[in-house]
Scaffold this motif. Sequence first.
Motif: not given
Lengths: 120, 321
Positions: A29-39
């Motif tokens: 969850m954390d990782i996806s939120h610091t990467h715009d291209d992962i929704e």
Amino acid sequence: MRGVRVTINFITPEGDKKTIIANKGESIMDISHTHDDIELECACEGSLACSTCHVIVDPEYYKKLEEPTDEENDMLDLAFGLTETSRLGCQIVMEKDLDGITVTLPSATRNVQLKGSKLS
Amino acid sequence: MEENEPNAKIPYQRLPEWLKTKVPVGANYARIKSDLRGLNLHTVCEEARCPNIGDCWGGGEHKTATATIMLMGNECTRGCRFCSVKTNRTPKPLDSNEPENVAVAISKWGLDYVVLTSVDRDDIPDGGSEHFAKTIRLLKKKAPHILVECLTGDFRGDLDCVARVANSGLDVYAHNIETVESLTPYVRDHRATFRQSLKVLEHVKKIKPSLITKSSIMLGVGETDQEVMDAMKELRKIEVECVTLGQYMRPTKRHMKVYEYVTPEKFEYWKKVGDDLGFLYTASGPLVRSSYKAGEFFISSVLRKRQQELGVGSGISEIRE
């Protein structure tokens, strides 16, 4: 936050693969939120009150994960497109032994386009 | 955009001009904010990032500021996909001073219409209904002239809890269906259902027919026109008098995407539909929210008219404390 670096692969609902270098201790969850291209949504911000961060883990790595708690299982049961290797992204915390993990973001999850055509 | 293609991405929708709002500033805004913090009160305006905050708190054209106080803390036990209020399975215990603090704050502000809402508290046996009801009773006691609208959750379908709030002296009972029936499982927390929400509103009317009931729908999450029409008809069937329709706006990237930005013209269409279906009041516009002040102005005139006809004050006979 710099720390031990680990690699995680995301397969998007469209089938694209994205490789991210993350830190040990970060959740999916954390990782996806610091990467715009992962929704990846997380409506309840990791408090085990929803299933919007549902991901499908590749079988090899699924075995390495700790067993889900009852609370996680209760929410997973509600996820759309549940599979044998499904987990909630907020509960998967990256460790060294998960280096190279691949997780798939479900395509059928809450895609309202599957419902049919939009009248207007 | 392709329809019926399983893997088609919802394209990113740019925020249309009609949805851009000004940054909130001003003396009224600052005063309300400081009063709230001083009393440890929360507003849904802040917690859910309402775009109208500057407008409502600033006082608008009628120079009457209003805020929608959110009772029972700022942590909700549910995780709906459209809402940025923090979620926690075990939020902090209720503040027993809150009913009094809210009654004091609101009577200080000199409002003539106030909206109270709350987070869901599935962790509390009565869902917080007694706390909510007590707040209303105290407020009515301190400031009987203030019209009170309450926006409640579904109390998990426990109709005794609904009755507790409905009998506390409030003037308008609101509970939101949020979206059309088919999208409810996708959009709302798993504990909420379309039919359960209708039952809440139906029960209020059953036990207190004179109470105005109200509900709200967000557009732009993937619903069809027919589904919206059906939802509005369901509300009319259970004699809900007021309905509001507004545009879903994604509060953060952690929440669901906007499927469509519905045009102001289309919102005008829904207003006409609401009027034709026989709602007493239909507020419909991109920025309209359940407690948007335009509705309050109208409703207060309806309520005052009713009171004049009945020759009674507002809710004084309901006070028990």
